[in-house]
Design a protein around this motif. Structure first.
Motif, PDB file in Angstrom:
ATOM      1  N   TYR A 243      28.846  52.292  19.398  1.00 28.57           N
ATOM      2  CA  TYR A 243      30.284  52.357  19.626  1.00 28.57           C
ATOM      3  C   TYR A 243      30.620  51.122  20.431  1.00 28.57           C
ATOM      4  N   ALA A 244      31.609  50.351  19.956  1.00 33.04           N
ATOM      5  CA  ALA A 244      31.888  49.050  20.565  1.00 33.04           C
ATOM      6  C   ALA A 244      33.380  48.926  20.890  1.00 33.04           C
ATOM      7  N   PRO A 245      33.830  49.636  21.915  1.00 32.45           N
ATOM      8  CA  PRO A 245      35.258  49.630  22.243  1.00 32.45           C
ATOM      9  C   PRO A 245      35.686  48.371  23.003  1.00 32.45           C
ATOM     10  N   SER A 246      36.953  48.055  22.885  1.00 34.56           N
ATOM     11  CA  SER A 246      37.570  46.992  23.677  1.00 34.56           C
ATOM     12  C   SER A 246      38.338  47.664  24.818  1.00 34.56           C
ATOM     13  N   PRO A 247      37.886  47.529  26.058  1.00 32.56           N
ATOM     14  CA  PRO A 247      38.485  48.278  27.167  1.00 32.56           C
ATOM     15  C   PRO A 247      39.772  47.646  27.694  1.00 32.56           C
TER      16      PRO A 247
ATOM     17  N   PHE B 268      38.369  49.097  33.529  1.00 35.94           N
ATOM     18  CA  PHE B 268      38.657  49.863  32.313  1.00 35.94           C
ATOM     19  C   PHE B 268      37.367  50.247  31.596  1.00 35.94           C
ATOM     20  N   ALA B 269      36.383  49.331  31.600  1.00 34.98           N
ATOM     21  CA  ALA B 269      35.103  49.629  30.955  1.00 34.98           C
ATOM     22  C   ALA B 269      34.389  50.769  31.670  1.00 34.98           C
ATOM     23  N   ASP B 270      34.429  50.758  32.993  1.00 36.36           N
ATOM     24  CA  ASP B 270      33.800  51.833  33.763  1.00 36.36           C
ATOM     25  C   ASP B 270      34.478  53.172  33.488  1.00 36.36           C
ATOM     26  N   LEU B 271      35.806  53.132  33.398  1.00 39.81           N
ATOM     27  CA  LEU B 271      36.551  54.357  33.126  1.00 39.81           C
ATOM     28  C   LEU B 271      36.230  54.873  31.725  1.00 39.81           C
ATOM     29  N   LEU B 272      36.075  53.963  30.787  1.00 41.25           N
ATOM     30  CA  LEU B 272      35.737  54.338  29.412  1.00 41.25           C
ATOM     31  C   LEU B 272      34.397  55.069  29.367  1.00 41.25           C
ATOM     32  N   GLU B 273      33.410  54.550  30.092  1.00 36.65           N
ATOM     33  CA  GLU B 273      32.111  55.224  30.130  1.00 36.65           C
ATOM     34  C   GLU B 273      32.223  56.620  30.723  1.00 36.65           C
ATOM     35  N   SER B 274      33.020  56.745  31.770  1.00 38.19           N
ATOM     36  CA  SER B 274      33.222  58.051  32.395  1.00 38.19           C
ATOM     37  C   SER B 274      33.883  59.024  31.421  1.00 38.19           C
ATOM     38  N   ASP B 275      34.847  58.519  30.651  1.00 39.07           N
ATOM     39  CA  ASP B 275      35.544  59.354  29.670  1.00 39.07           C
ATOM     40  C   ASP B 275      34.582  59.844  28.583  1.00 39.07           C
ATOM     41  N   LEU B 276      33.725  58.960  28.101  1.00 39.92           N
ATOM     42  CA  LEU B 276      32.775  59.336  27.056  1.00 39.92           C
ATOM     43  C   LEU B 276      31.784  60.388  27.565  1.00 39.92           C
ATOM     44  N   ALA B 277      31.351  60.225  28.803  1.00 39.20           N
ATOM     45  CA  ALA B 277      30.446  61.219  29.384  1.00 39.20           C
ATOM     46  C   ALA B 277      31.140  62.582  29.495  1.00 39.20           C
ATOM     47  N   TRP B 278      32.412  62.574  29.885  1.00 38.60           N
ATOM     48  CA  TRP B 278      33.187  63.819  30.003  1.00 38.60           C
ATOM     49  C   TRP B 278      33.281  64.534  28.661  1.00 38.60           C
ATOM     50  N   LEU B 279      33.378  63.759  27.588  1.00 34.78           N
ATOM     51  CA  LEU B 279      33.495  64.329  26.240  1.00 34.78           C
ATOM     52  C   LEU B 279      32.147  64.734  25.643  1.00 34.78           C
ATOM     53  N   GLY B 280      31.044  64.371  26.300  1.00 37.67           N
ATOM     54  CA  GLY B 280      29.725  64.660  25.735  1.00 37.67           C
ATOM     55  C   GLY B 280      29.266  63.619  24.742  1.00 37.67           C
ATOM     56  N   LEU B 281      29.824  62.397  24.835  1.00 29.21           N
ATOM     57  CA  LEU B 281      29.509  61.338  23.879  1.00 29.21           C
ATOM     58  C   LEU B 281      28.810  60.156  24.541  1.00 29.21           C
ATOM     59  N   SER B 282      28.025  60.420  25.559  1.00 23.87           N
ATOM     60  CA  SER B 282      27.305  59.344  26.243  1.00 23.87           C
ATOM     61  C   SER B 282      26.345  58.650  25.288  1.00 23.87           C
ATOM     62  N   ALA B 283      26.181  57.345  25.487  1.00 24.25           N
ATOM     63  CA  ALA B 283      25.256  56.559  24.674  1.00 24.25           C
ATOM     64  C   ALA B 283      23.850  56.636  25.254  1.00 24.25           C
ATOM     65  N   ASP B 284      22.875  56.291  24.434  1.00 27.03           N
ATOM     66  CA  ASP B 284      21.479  56.286  24.870  1.00 27.03           C
ATOM     67  C   ASP B 284      21.121  54.999  25.598  1.00 27.03           C
ATOM     68  N   GLU B 285      21.855  53.947  25.313  1.00 27.11           N
ATOM     69  CA  GLU B 285      21.655  52.684  26.027  1.00 27.11           C
ATOM     70  C   GLU B 285      22.951  51.894  25.982  1.00 27.11           C
ATOM     71  N   GLY B 286      23.034  50.890  26.854  1.00 26.73           N
ATOM     72  CA  GLY B 286      24.210  50.027  26.855  1.00 26.73           C
ATOM     73  C   GLY B 286      25.175  50.324  27.971  1.00 26.73           C
ATOM     74  N   GLY B 287      26.262  49.555  28.009  1.00 25.32           N
ATOM     75  CA  GLY B 287      27.222  49.696  29.084  1.00 25.32           C
ATOM     76  C   GLY B 287      26.550  49.446  30.424  1.00 25.32           C
ATOM     77  N   SER B 288      26.948  50.172  31.439  1.00 25.76           N
ATOM     78  CA  SER B 288      26.372  50.002  32.772  1.00 25.76           C
ATOM     79  C   SER B 288      24.946  50.526  32.849  1.00 25.76           C
TER      80      SER B 288
END
Length: 315
Positions: free
Chosen positions: A9-13, A55-75
């Motif tokens: 998943y490659a979002p633009s924050p 915004f990127a940090d907030l995006l990661e937090s949002d994905l974790a809240w939804l149960g869509l955390s990635a296995d690698e990448g981001g922070s």
């Protein structure tokens, strides 16, 4: 099933995610996980001013809240980092220089108004096809124009048809010279263009499948050509239908179309995921679900191929 499947998943924050962004993330996550694979999160912040790290940090937090955390990448990082495009310019430069050394790159001095002039060639979808105005400039002409304007940089494409079979939309073909034209590799301010960055990143991060919106289907032939010219392995592509507002408009961060910020005030993560799964054909009712509960039932054959208009009152 192949445990080697790697989705991304490659979002633009540039703001809070809206329902269309969430739907793309969900399908990308489900497609990889249904094959026993893993997911990479890449932050596409080439325009660092427009895409602050907050915004990127907030995006990661949002994905974790939804149960869509990635296995690698981001922070979280990983073996193919950095995962922020704003930190990968030296990598892009190496691949840019491969094309430049072969004489495929040239400076373009055209202004935005010149590119969008009334007599400029256009595709059926309204996009401008570059007419090659600066393709044949002499060294003297280039030097003279550099005195008044910094150039962007384009790549010369051949008169060649590129065809591929999308994993969801089926066969798609395009003639690069006629339907695309020479495209940007680097902006005048030195920032590398999306087309080059996304090809290099997906290859070096080991991505085997790319799930993204159907509005990017037409960019795939030029990217496949870049993969070939750079000697990089290409992933399989799955283009999903666009999610439209009840009135038929494209969803937009600018318009605040059901941003996650507002959705979180009214729904649980499971309710949001369940409703998205419903409009994507993955279940017959908008019942609450977690992403993990949907992975075993996911199949691309269930997802519509035409744009999805959100039912009034669903969100």
């Amino acid at each position: 099933m192949s445990a080697a499947a790697v989705g991304r998943y490659a979002p633009s924050p540039s703001g809070r995610m809206h329902l269309g962004n969430l739907c793309c993330c969900l399908l990308a996550w489900l497609s990889a996980k249904s094959k026993g694979g893993r997911v990479v999160l890449r932050i596409e912040d080439l325009d660092a001013q427009r895409c602050p790290r907050s915004f990127a940090d907030l995006l990661e937090s949002d994905l974790a809240w939804l149960g869509l955390s990635a296995d690698e990448g981001g922070s979280r990082g990983g073996p193919a980092g950095p995962y922020y495009q704003s930190e990968r310019s030296e990598i892009y430069l190496r691949y840019y220089q491969i094309l430049a050394r072969r004489g495929l790159v040239y400076p373009c001095f055209c202004s935005r108004s010149q590119l969008h002039a009334a007599d400029a060639p256009h595709r059926a979808d309204g996009q401008v096809v570059y007419a090659g105005t600066c393709r044949g400039l002499s060294p003297g002409e280039i030097a003279a124009r550099r005195k008044t304007r910094a150039p962007a940089w384009r790549v010369r494409v051949p008169d060649e048809e590129i065809a591929f079979t999308d994993g969801h939309m089926g066969l798609y073909r395009e003639n690069l010279a006629r339907d695309c034209g020479d495209f940007y590799l680097r902006r005048a301010d030195g920032v590398f263009a999306y087309q080059l960055a996304v090809v290099v990143d997906d290859a070096l991060m080991g991505v085997t499948e790319v799930v993204r919106g159907a509005d990017l289907l037409s960019s795939t032939p030029r990217q496949l050509w870049l993969y070939r010219e750079l000697g990089l392995p290409a992933p399989q592509f799955f283009h999903m239908p666009l999610l439209l507002a009840p009135d038929g408009r494209r969803l937009s961060k600018r318009d605040g179309d059901e941003s996650l910020e507002h959705l979180q005030q009214r729904y649980t993560p499971e309710q949001i995921i369940g409703r998205l799964a419903y409009v994507c054909g993955l279940q017959k009712a908008p019942d609450p679900r977690t992403p993990a509960e949907l992975a075993d039932r996911f199949a691309w054959e269930l997802v519509p191929q035409t744009d999805i208009v959100l039912p009034e009152g669903l969100f």
